[in-house]
Write a protein that holds these residues in place. Structure first.
Motif, PDB file in Angstrom:
ATOM      1  N   GLY A  11       0.785  -1.221   0.000  1.00  0.00           N
ATOM      2  CA  GLY A  11       0.000   0.000   0.000  1.00  0.00           C
ATOM      3  C   GLY A  11       0.819   1.274   0.000  1.00  0.00           C
ATOM      4  O   GLY A  11       0.251   2.351   0.049  1.00  0.00           O
ATOM      5  N   VAL A  12       2.137   1.195  -0.061  1.00  0.00           N
ATOM      6  CA  VAL A  12       2.972   2.398  -0.016  1.00  0.00           C
ATOM      7  C   VAL A  12       2.828   3.162  -1.325  1.00  0.00           C
ATOM      8  O   VAL A  12       3.137   2.644  -2.397  1.00  0.00           O
ATOM      9  N   ARG A  13       2.327   4.374  -1.220  1.00  0.00           N
ATOM     10  CA  ARG A  13       2.175   5.235  -2.385  1.00  0.00           C
ATOM     11  C   ARG A  13       2.707   6.637  -2.130  1.00  0.00           C
ATOM     12  O   ARG A  13       2.890   7.403  -3.064  1.00  0.00           O
ATOM     13  N   THR A  14       2.937   6.998  -0.864  1.00  0.00           N
ATOM     14  CA  THR A  14       3.378   8.344  -0.521  1.00  0.00           C
ATOM     15  C   THR A  14       4.657   8.277   0.291  1.00  0.00           C
ATOM     16  O   THR A  14       4.972   7.243   0.903  1.00  0.00           O
ATOM     17  N   PRO A  15       5.401   9.385   0.351  1.00  0.00           N
ATOM     18  CA  PRO A  15       6.607   9.412   1.191  1.00  0.00           C
ATOM     19  C   PRO A  15       6.303   9.095   2.656  1.00  0.00           C
ATOM     20  O   PRO A  15       7.061   8.364   3.306  1.00  0.00           O
ATOM     21  N   ALA A  16       5.206   9.596   3.189  1.00  0.00           N
ATOM     22  CA  ALA A  16       4.858   9.337   4.590  1.00  0.00           C
ATOM     23  C   ALA A  16       4.616   7.847   4.821  1.00  0.00           C
ATOM     24  O   ALA A  16       5.045   7.290   5.842  1.00  0.00           O
ATOM     25  N   GLU A  17       3.940   7.182   3.886  1.00  0.00           N
ATOM     26  CA  GLU A  17       3.699   5.744   4.016  1.00  0.00           C
ATOM     27  C   GLU A  17       5.019   4.968   3.940  1.00  0.00           C
ATOM     28  O   GLU A  17       5.201   3.980   4.655  1.00  0.00           O
ATOM     29  N   ALA A  18       5.944   5.417   3.110  1.00  0.00           N
ATOM     30  CA  ALA A  18       7.258   4.766   3.010  1.00  0.00           C
ATOM     31  C   ALA A  18       8.012   4.898   4.331  1.00  0.00           C
ATOM     32  O   ALA A  18       8.596   3.923   4.812  1.00  0.00           O
ATOM     33  N   ARG A  19       7.996   6.078   4.907  1.00  0.00           N
ATOM     34  CA  ARG A  19       8.684   6.288   6.192  1.00  0.00           C
ATOM     35  C   ARG A  19       8.074   5.415   7.288  1.00  0.00           C
ATOM     36  O   ARG A  19       8.798   4.804   8.079  1.00  0.00           O
ATOM     37  N   ARG A  20       6.746   5.327   7.341  1.00  0.00           N
ATOM     38  CA  ARG A  20       6.083   4.480   8.346  1.00  0.00           C
ATOM     39  C   ARG A  20       6.473   3.015   8.153  1.00  0.00           C
ATOM     40  O   ARG A  20       6.738   2.299   9.119  1.00  0.00           O
TER      41      ARG A  20
END
Length: 127
Positions: A11-20
């Motif tokens: 589900g990673v689509r944004t920089p914030a999701e990648a960091r999490r």
């Protein structure tokens, strides 16, 4: 440290999701100093941002956590490899992400396929 292969967070689509996703993969008990984890988070953010801005969006995100390093792989639908932008010839804002990725990573590879590309950056955590 554990090793996570494949699509660690589909589900990673944004920089914030990648960091999490990275924080979850490293927790609990990473022994890496905070500045090195910050480097990893910045590299992942830049790769995802570049996939969004220049590659039509993120089509894949994977982590490979090993002792002393983490490889982050980001795929998109563009076959065009990343490139440095000339600051003197191209006055548009931006152009800092790819040089940051190259500077903070131990190794960077770009795999271009008929359906797009994957950029893989190995960030050291043992400096």
């Amino acid at each position: 440290m554990m090793t996570t292969r494949g699509d660690a967070s589909p589900g990673v689509r944004t920089p914030a999701e990648a960091r999490r996703s990275i924080r979850r993969a490293l927790a609990p008990g990473t022994s890496a100093p905070s500045p090195q984890v910050d480097d990893l988070l910045l590299v992942a953010s830049e790769l995802v941002t570049n996939a969004q801005r220049h590659g039509g969006g993120v089509t894949g995100f994977a982590l490979d956590v090993r002792k002393g390093s983490v490889a982050v792989s980001v795929s998109d639908a563009s076959r065009c490899p990343p490139r440095r932008r000339s600051r003197t010839r191209d006055p548009r804002p931006g152009g800092y992400g790819w040089p940051i990725v190259l500077r903070l990573s131990r190794e960077v590879t770009v795999d271009v396929r008929p359906d797009g590309k994957t950029v893989r950056a190995v960030v050291p955590l043992d400096r």
